[in-house]
Scaffold this motif. Structure first.
Motif, PDB file in Angstrom:
ATOM      1  N   GLN A 144      -3.084   0.445   0.149  1.00  0.00           N
ATOM      2  CA  GLN A 144      -2.053   0.009  -0.791  1.00  0.00           C
ATOM      3  C   GLN A 144      -2.404   0.473  -2.189  1.00  0.00           C
ATOM      4  OE1 GLN A 144      -0.533  -3.935  -0.010  1.00  0.00           O
ATOM      5  NE2 GLN A 144      -0.388  -4.361  -2.197  1.00  0.00           N
ATOM      6  N   ARG A 145      -1.396   0.945  -2.907  1.00  0.00           N
ATOM      7  CA  ARG A 145      -1.541   1.314  -4.321  1.00  0.00           C
ATOM      8  C   ARG A 145      -0.615   0.405  -5.098  1.00  0.00           C
ATOM      9  NH1 ARG A 145      -2.721   6.374  -7.396  1.00  0.00           N
ATOM     10  NH2 ARG A 145      -3.593   5.416  -9.293  1.00  0.00           N
ATOM     11  N   GLN A 146      -1.190  -0.479  -5.902  1.00  0.00           N
ATOM     12  CA  GLN A 146      -0.427  -1.547  -6.547  1.00  0.00           C
ATOM     13  C   GLN A 146       0.283  -2.327  -5.439  1.00  0.00           C
ATOM     14  OE1 GLN A 146       1.897  -0.002  -9.850  1.00  0.00           O
ATOM     15  NE2 GLN A 146       0.178   1.176 -10.621  1.00  0.00           N
ATOM     16  N   ALA A 147       1.585  -2.398  -5.444  1.00  0.00           N
ATOM     17  CA  ALA A 147       2.299  -3.135  -4.393  1.00  0.00           C
ATOM     18  C   ALA A 147       2.869  -2.208  -3.326  1.00  0.00           C
ATOM     19  CB  ALA A 147       3.416  -3.963  -5.014  1.00  0.00           C
ATOM     20  N   ARG A 148       2.544  -0.916  -3.427  1.00  0.00           N
ATOM     21  CA  ARG A 148       3.112   0.070  -2.504  1.00  0.00           C
ATOM     22  C   ARG A 148       2.135   0.370  -1.365  1.00  0.00           C
ATOM     23  NH1 ARG A 148       2.570   5.461  -2.024  1.00  0.00           N
ATOM     24  NH2 ARG A 148       1.366   5.611  -3.957  1.00  0.00           N
ATOM     25  N   LEU A 203      -1.264   9.038  -2.502  1.00  0.00           N
ATOM     26  CA  LEU A 203      -1.724   8.109  -3.526  1.00  0.00           C
ATOM     27  C   LEU A 203      -0.853   8.144  -4.774  1.00  0.00           C
ATOM     28  CD1 LEU A 203      -4.233   7.878  -1.696  1.00  0.00           C
ATOM     29  CD2 LEU A 203      -5.653   7.971  -3.743  1.00  0.00           C
ATOM     30  N   GLU A 204      -0.179   9.264  -5.005  1.00  0.00           N
ATOM     31  CA  GLU A 204       0.602   9.429  -6.236  1.00  0.00           C
ATOM     32  C   GLU A 204       2.106   9.457  -5.969  1.00  0.00           C
ATOM     33  OE1 GLU A 204      -0.988  13.036  -7.925  1.00  0.00           O
ATOM     34  OE2 GLU A 204      -3.050  12.359  -7.593  1.00  0.00           O
ATOM     35  N   ALA A 205       2.506   9.067  -4.741  1.00  0.00           N
ATOM     36  CA  ALA A 205       3.919   9.165  -4.359  1.00  0.00           C
ATOM     37  C   ALA A 205       4.827   8.296  -5.213  1.00  0.00           C
ATOM     38  CB  ALA A 205       4.083   8.792  -2.877  1.00  0.00           C
ATOM     39  N   GLY A 206       4.276   7.232  -5.796  1.00  0.00           N
ATOM     40  CA  GLY A 206       5.086   6.352  -6.639  1.00  0.00           C
ATOM     41  C   GLY A 206       4.949   6.660  -8.117  1.00  0.00           C
ATOM     42  N   GLY A 207       4.413   7.837  -8.436  1.00  0.00           N
ATOM     43  CA  GLY A 207       4.240   8.212  -9.832  1.00  0.00           C
ATOM     44  C   GLY A 207       2.960   7.694 -10.452  1.00  0.00           C
TER      45      GLY A 207
END
Length: 226
Positions: A144-148, A203-207
């Motif tokens: 999870q990255r932040q809430a994603r 890892l960077e899909a949400g910016g």
């Protein structure tokens, strides 16, 4: 005495490998095609399988996928004439533990077999790994990255797990390849770079900011951008 199952449809290569491995003290089993290999695997428990990819009927990839789908963790060394990075990735993602391109020197095959057999048994690490806004749960393999939340393939997970166990530590290409794949691909092979690219994209899909940094001429480090 370790037991090795050799699977290859080339009778000459099969005999050569049988002689070589028997001389080195291995107990050797053999099969000439994929179906025969599955029959042997049902009756025997080899420590490692030397598996040719290109065979008529059920090929090596099919045998490997059958094993992993059944939860069989037997070590598998793939033999193939396919040396493109994408094809190596396909074999490894299907569950192969190592990969050797034909033609090869018997000494290299022996070295790779010994390296595989020296690997410690895989044990679950229960501790949640967290760095910055990135988390990885080894028990559930959730990331999870932040809430994603996002999913990882087997090798992507192994690579990220290793990086997260050593945050802010510069890791060389050789260290990463040895830990994640068990050997050094060597030469100009860019399999590691391909997987770093896969991880960065997820890892960077949400910016989000980049966490896997390149250390030119050395390797990579999990570190927040300065």
């Amino acid at each position: 005495m370790a037991t090795v199952l050799i699977v290859d449809d080339d009778p000459k290569l099969l005999k050569m490998l049988q002689r070589t491995l028997a001389y080195e003290g291995f107990r050797v089993l053999s099969a000439g095609d994929g179906r025969a290999a599955l029959t042997v695997l049902q009756a025997q428990r080899p420590d490692v399988v030397v598996l040719d990819w290109l065979m008529p009927g059920l090929d090596g990839l099919g045998v490997l996928e059958h094993l992993r789908a059944a939860g069989d963790k037997t070590l598998v060394l793939m033999l193939t004439a396919r040396d493109a990075v994408e094809q190596r990735v396909e074999g490894l993602e299907s569950g192969a533990d190592d990969y050797l391109v034909k033609p090869f020197a018997p000494a290299e095959l022996l070295a790779r077999l010994h390296a595989l057999l020296r690997r410690p048994a895989v044990t679950a690490r229960d501790e949640m790994l967290v760095y910055a806004d990135l988390s990885l749960n080894p028990m559930t393999r959730e990331t999870q990255r932040q809430a994603r939340a996002f999913g990882l393939t087997s090798k992507e997970y192994d690579l990220l797990h290793f990086l997260m166990r050593h945050p802010r530590q510069v890791l060389t290409r050789e260290q990463i390849l040895q830990e994640v794949w068990g050997y050094d691909f060597g030469g100009e092979d860019n399999v590691l770079e391909v997987y770093i690219g896969y991880l960065r994209k997820k890892l960077e899909a949400g910016g989000e900011s980049r966490l896997i940094q390149t250390v030119r001429g050395v390797g990579y480090v999990l570190r927040e951008e300065s």
